[in-house]
Design an enzyme around this catalytic site. Structure first.
Site, PDB file in Angstrom:
ATOM      1  N   ALA A  14      23.691 -51.364   8.015  1.00 46.16           N
ATOM      2  CA  ALA A  14      22.316 -51.984   7.187  1.00 46.16           C
ATOM      3  C   ALA A  14      21.323 -50.644   7.255  1.00 46.16           C
ATOM      4  CB  ALA A  14      21.818 -53.146   8.024  1.00 46.16           C
ATOM      5  N   ASN A  35      31.093 -50.739   9.814  1.00 52.45           N
ATOM      6  CA  ASN A  35      30.420 -51.988   9.753  1.00 52.45           C
ATOM      7  C   ASN A  35      31.416 -53.152   9.685  1.00 52.45           C
ATOM      8  OD1 ASN A  35      27.470 -52.843   8.773  1.00 52.45           O
ATOM      9  ND2 ASN A  35      29.104 -54.168   7.656  1.00 52.45           N
ATOM     10  N   ARG A  36      30.878 -54.271  10.294  1.00 50.49           N
ATOM     11  CA  ARG A  36      31.876 -55.602  10.426  1.00 50.49           C
ATOM     12  C   ARG A  36      32.399 -55.811   9.162  1.00 50.49           C
ATOM     13  NH1 ARG A  36      28.872 -61.055  12.150  1.00 50.49           N
ATOM     14  NH2 ARG A  36      27.718 -60.452  10.278  1.00 50.49           N
ATOM     15  N   ASN A 105      16.136 -53.428  18.514  1.00 51.35           N
ATOM     16  CA  ASN A 105      14.658 -53.883  18.907  1.00 51.35           C
ATOM     17  C   ASN A 105      15.018 -54.844  19.915  1.00 51.35           C
ATOM     18  OD1 ASN A 105      12.251 -52.756  18.313  1.00 51.35           O
ATOM     19  ND2 ASN A 105      11.875 -53.672  16.536  1.00 51.35           N
ATOM     20  N   SER A 131      11.478 -46.257  16.252  1.00 45.53           N
ATOM     21  CA  SER A 131      10.280 -46.557  15.436  1.00 45.53           C
ATOM     22  C   SER A 131      10.103 -45.588  14.416  1.00 45.53           C
ATOM     23  CB  SER A 131       9.106 -46.512  16.215  1.00 45.53           C
ATOM     24  OG  SER A 131       7.905 -47.039  15.346  1.00 45.53           O
ATOM     25  N   GLY A 133      10.856 -47.008  11.081  1.00 49.23           N
ATOM     26  CA  GLY A 133      11.207 -47.798   9.616  1.00 49.23           C
ATOM     27  C   GLY A 133      12.479 -46.939   9.010  1.00 49.23           C
ATOM     28  N   LYS A 185       9.297 -49.232  23.841  1.00 46.67           N
ATOM     29  CA  LYS A 185       9.304 -49.738  22.540  1.00 46.67           C
ATOM     30  C   LYS A 185       8.558 -51.114  22.285  1.00 46.67           C
ATOM     31  CE  LYS A 185       9.839 -49.876  17.976  1.00 46.67           C
ATOM     32  NZ  LYS A 185      10.484 -50.836  17.543  1.00 46.67           N
ATOM     33  N   HIS A 188       5.041 -50.442  22.457  1.00 52.39           N
ATOM     34  CA  HIS A 188       4.408 -49.625  21.156  1.00 52.39           C
ATOM     35  C   HIS A 188       4.339 -50.772  20.042  1.00 52.39           C
ATOM     36  CE1 HIS A 188       5.635 -48.568  17.286  1.00 52.39           C
ATOM     37  NE2 HIS A 188       5.331 -47.325  17.413  1.00 52.39           N
ATOM     38  N   ASN A 189       4.847 -51.712  20.024  1.00 58.28           N
ATOM     39  CA  ASN A 189       4.918 -52.774  18.982  1.00 58.28           C
ATOM     40  C   ASN A 189       3.767 -53.494  19.121  1.00 58.28           C
ATOM     41  OD1 ASN A 189       7.330 -51.577  18.334  1.00 58.28           O
ATOM     42  ND2 ASN A 189       8.196 -53.570  17.377  1.00 58.28           N
ATOM     43  N   GLU A 192       0.653 -51.688  18.160  1.00 59.75           N
ATOM     44  CA  GLU A 192       0.802 -51.839  16.835  1.00 59.75           C
ATOM     45  C   GLU A 192       0.171 -53.108  16.282  1.00 59.75           C
ATOM     46  OE1 GLU A 192       4.901 -51.263  15.173  1.00 59.75           O
ATOM     47  OE2 GLU A 192       4.599 -52.960  13.807  1.00 59.75           O
TER      48      GLU A 192
HETATM   49  P1  2AM Z   1      27.523 -57.370   8.509  1.00 61.04           P
HETATM   50  O1  2AM Z   1      27.140 -56.380   7.265  1.00 61.04           O
HETATM   51  O2  2AM Z   1      28.993 -57.377   8.726  1.00 61.04           O
HETATM   52  O3  2AM Z   1      26.767 -58.474   8.193  1.00 61.04           O
HETATM   53  C1  2AM Z   1      22.431 -55.953  10.129  1.00 61.04           C
HETATM   54  O4  2AM Z   1      22.453 -57.324   9.891  1.00 61.04           O
HETATM   55  C2  2AM Z   1      23.629 -55.236  10.566  1.00 61.04           C
HETATM   56  O5  2AM Z   1      24.187 -56.097  11.801  1.00 61.04           O
HETATM   57  C3  2AM Z   1      24.931 -55.553   9.573  1.00 61.04           C
HETATM   58  O6  2AM Z   1      25.257 -54.163   9.558  1.00 61.04           O
HETATM   59  C4  2AM Z   1      25.635 -56.554  10.073  1.00 61.04           C
HETATM   60  O7  2AM Z   1      26.986 -56.549   9.716  1.00 61.04           O
HETATM   61  C5  2AM Z   1      25.350 -56.338  11.431  1.00 61.04           C
HETATM   62  N1  2AM Z   1      25.916 -57.639  12.345  1.00 61.04           N
HETATM   63  C6  2AM Z   1      25.235 -58.805  12.339  1.00 61.04           C
HETATM   64  N2  2AM Z   1      25.861 -59.411  13.306  1.00 61.04           N
HETATM   65  C7  2AM Z   1      26.897 -58.784  13.561  1.00 61.04           C
HETATM   66  C8  2AM Z   1      28.130 -59.220  14.490  1.00 61.04           C
HETATM   67  N3  2AM Z   1      28.115 -60.449  15.132  1.00 61.04           N
HETATM   68  N4  2AM Z   1      28.966 -58.081  14.794  1.00 61.04           N
HETATM   69  C9  2AM Z   1      28.924 -57.315  14.062  1.00 61.04           C
HETATM   70  N5  2AM Z   1      27.949 -56.602  13.524  1.00 61.04           N
HETATM   71  C10 2AM Z   1      26.940 -57.598  13.117  1.00 61.04           C
END
Ligand code: 2AM
Length: 472
Positions: A14, A35-36, A105, A131, A133, A185, A188-189, A192
């Site tokens: 993401a 990525n999943r 976080n 931190s 963004g 962290k 920190h928030n 903030e």
């Molecule tokens: P995704 O694209 O497969 O949903 C922000 O949501 C990030 O966290 C994304 O890359 C999302 O993957 C990942 N994410 C959220 N839940 C997850 C999970 N249970 N296992 C693996 N990745 C996850």
């Protein structure tokens, strides 16, 4: 695209994850990315330039096989259950000595739990607060790593390369064991939240009491940012007041609904400070004001019912902009002082052994609360590493004392006018309570002993005492 053995791997592509991947690759390291959801990886792969040392991976096995040993895997997914789900998937394919890094976080209690349970399986776990963004992740965030020290060494060069730099130093350093990084962290928030509340109150004062236009406000904040209030939050405030809305052409700020959201880190700071009996009223009130701002319908009703206490009575003197500026500087120092005092106590209670000069250094660049003030704060802890509260540092206490009249003036005027400035009020009350040797808490002790036989200590003798209050 390079295929081979990579220095580090990132799971979760993401916004934060993919920007970190690009940042790491820019610094000359090779990165495996997973990525999943495969479609996300494919889409990311499509954006890569030839020659970028980034290897998109389409299964966990491929990903883990693409890493040098000991493997360093950084998880960039949503805090909470997703982190546990990713860890569960990783454990069977990793080996003892490998390092899992959580860059999200996460709540510090979760990090403690993960450090312990993974250590039992021979896997190191680092909890790293990040931190800055999206932009920070891409070009240099502030990073707050905690966990087993031996696990930090293998990733140190990468972290130091990708972190923001301030005064020539990377805004990252090993902070302490277990959840030290995520705890720092969290605070920190909290700071903030406190500072954003204060800045929003200066906006209310200058808009409601002085009638400044958005253009004038933009100029005031830009002017403040050029001086001792120099900070990321003041800088973006100035820019916000210049921004026009694409659909209406009016100032964007005037079409944004005043209902502040929160993701919970400010609340966690308040809760954990209360657990440790550390007063952080500026953080508490910032959380409370976000909650109050969300009570839109009730506030609309109350605005009609309670008008007699609202509005700006003619008698109220207008605040002087220089006083507002001084009040903000004083209240900012007081808010950071509360945050650092919180860390001081937490460090002892939770065994983090934090070096607060290092914390101030890490926050000097890249993060949301970066500010020129942190240079003064770093200096205070350099002079006195065990300082319990920044208000005991001679230069800072001298500055706050000299600004107290401005702070009191602003709070007094706003109170008469009915302009809510709870952040400034709490800063002033904290300062006054902290600098008052005698507090009326002897009466509270007497009352506790009266109704509950809770006992009290005396000023003139050692020991614990109880009085039978019912016999005259
Ligand atoms: P995704 O694209 O497969 O949903 C922000 O949501 C990030 O966290 C994304 O890359 C999302 O993957 C990942 N994410 C959220 N839940 C997850 C999970 N249970 N296992 C693996 N990745 C996850």
């Amino acid at each position: 695209m390079d295929r081979g053995i990579n220095d580090i791997g990132i799971i979760g592509l993401a916004v934060m994850g993919r920007n970190l991947v690009l940042n790491i690759a820019d610094k000359g390291f090779s990165v495996a990315a997973f990525n999943r959801t495969t479609a996300v990886t494919q889409e990311f792969a499509g954006t890569l330039q030839p020659g970028q040392k980034i290897q998109p991976c389409y299964s966990l096995e491929e990903f883990v096989g693409a890493l040098t040993k000991p493997r360093a895997v950084m998880i960039m997914v949503k805090a909470g259950n997703a982190v546990d789900a990713v860890i569960e998937g990783l454990v069977p394919v990793l080996e003892p000595g490998d390092i899992i890094i959580d860059g999200g976080n996460s709540y510090f209690g979760d990090t403690d739990r993960r450090v312990k349970s993974l250590a039992e399986r021979g896997i190191h776990f680092l909890g790293v607060g990040i931190s800055g963004g999206e932009f920070g992740a891409r070009y240099g965030p502030s990073m707050m790593p905690g966990g087993p020290r031996e696990a930090y060494e293998p990733v140190r060069v990468i972290f130091e390369a990708i972190a923001a730099k301030a005064d020539g130093q990377p805004c990252v350093t090993y902070l302490g064991p277990a959840s030290a990084g995520h705890y720092v962290k969290m605070v920190h928030n909290g700071i903030e939240y406190g500072v954003m509340q204060l800045i929003s109150e200066t906006y209310a004062l200058m808009k409601m009491a002085l009638g400044l236009t958005n253009d004038e406000l933009a100029r005031v904040y830009a002017d403040w940012d050029a001086g001792e209030l120099n900070s990321y939050l003041v800088e973006i405030t100035s820019k916000i007041f210049r921004r026009r809305d694409d659909s209406t052409g009016s100032y964007l700020i005037d079409v944004i609904l005043g209902e502040a959201g929160q993701l919970g880190t400010g609340m966690w700071t308040s809760q954990s400070a209360m657990d440790l009996h550390v007063p952080v009223p500026n953080i508490d009130v910032a959380v409370a004001m976000r909650s109050l701002s969300a009570l839109e319908e009730e506030r609309a009703l109350a605005a009609r019912l309670l008008t007699s206490v609202g509005g700006v009575p003619k008698t109220a003197s207008q605040p002087h902009i220089e006083h507002v500026r001084g009040a903000l500087r004083a209240a900012m120092i007081i808010t950071y002082a509360q945050g650092f005092a919180h860390l001081r106590v937490a460090s002892k209670a939770l065994g983090f052994n934090l070096n607060l000069e290092d914390v101030a250094g890490v926050w000097r660049g890249g993060c949301i609360i970066r500010a020129l003030l942190l240079r003064d704060i770093k200096g205070a802890f350099e002079r006195s590493p065990e300082l319990p509260n920044l208000l005991l540092d001679p230069p800072l206490s001298h500055e706050v004392a000299s600004l107290r009249p401005a702070l009191a003036e602003v709070v007094g005027g706003a109170t008469i006018s009915g302009i809510p400035v709870p952040g400034f009020m709490n800063a002033l009350a904290y300062l006054d309570a902290y600098r008052t040797e005698w507090l009326p808490s002897n009466l509270i002790q007497a009352q506790r002993d009266y109704f509950g036989a809770h006992t009290y200590r005396r000023v003139d003798r050692d020991g614990i005492f109880h009085t039978d209050w019912l016999t005259e």
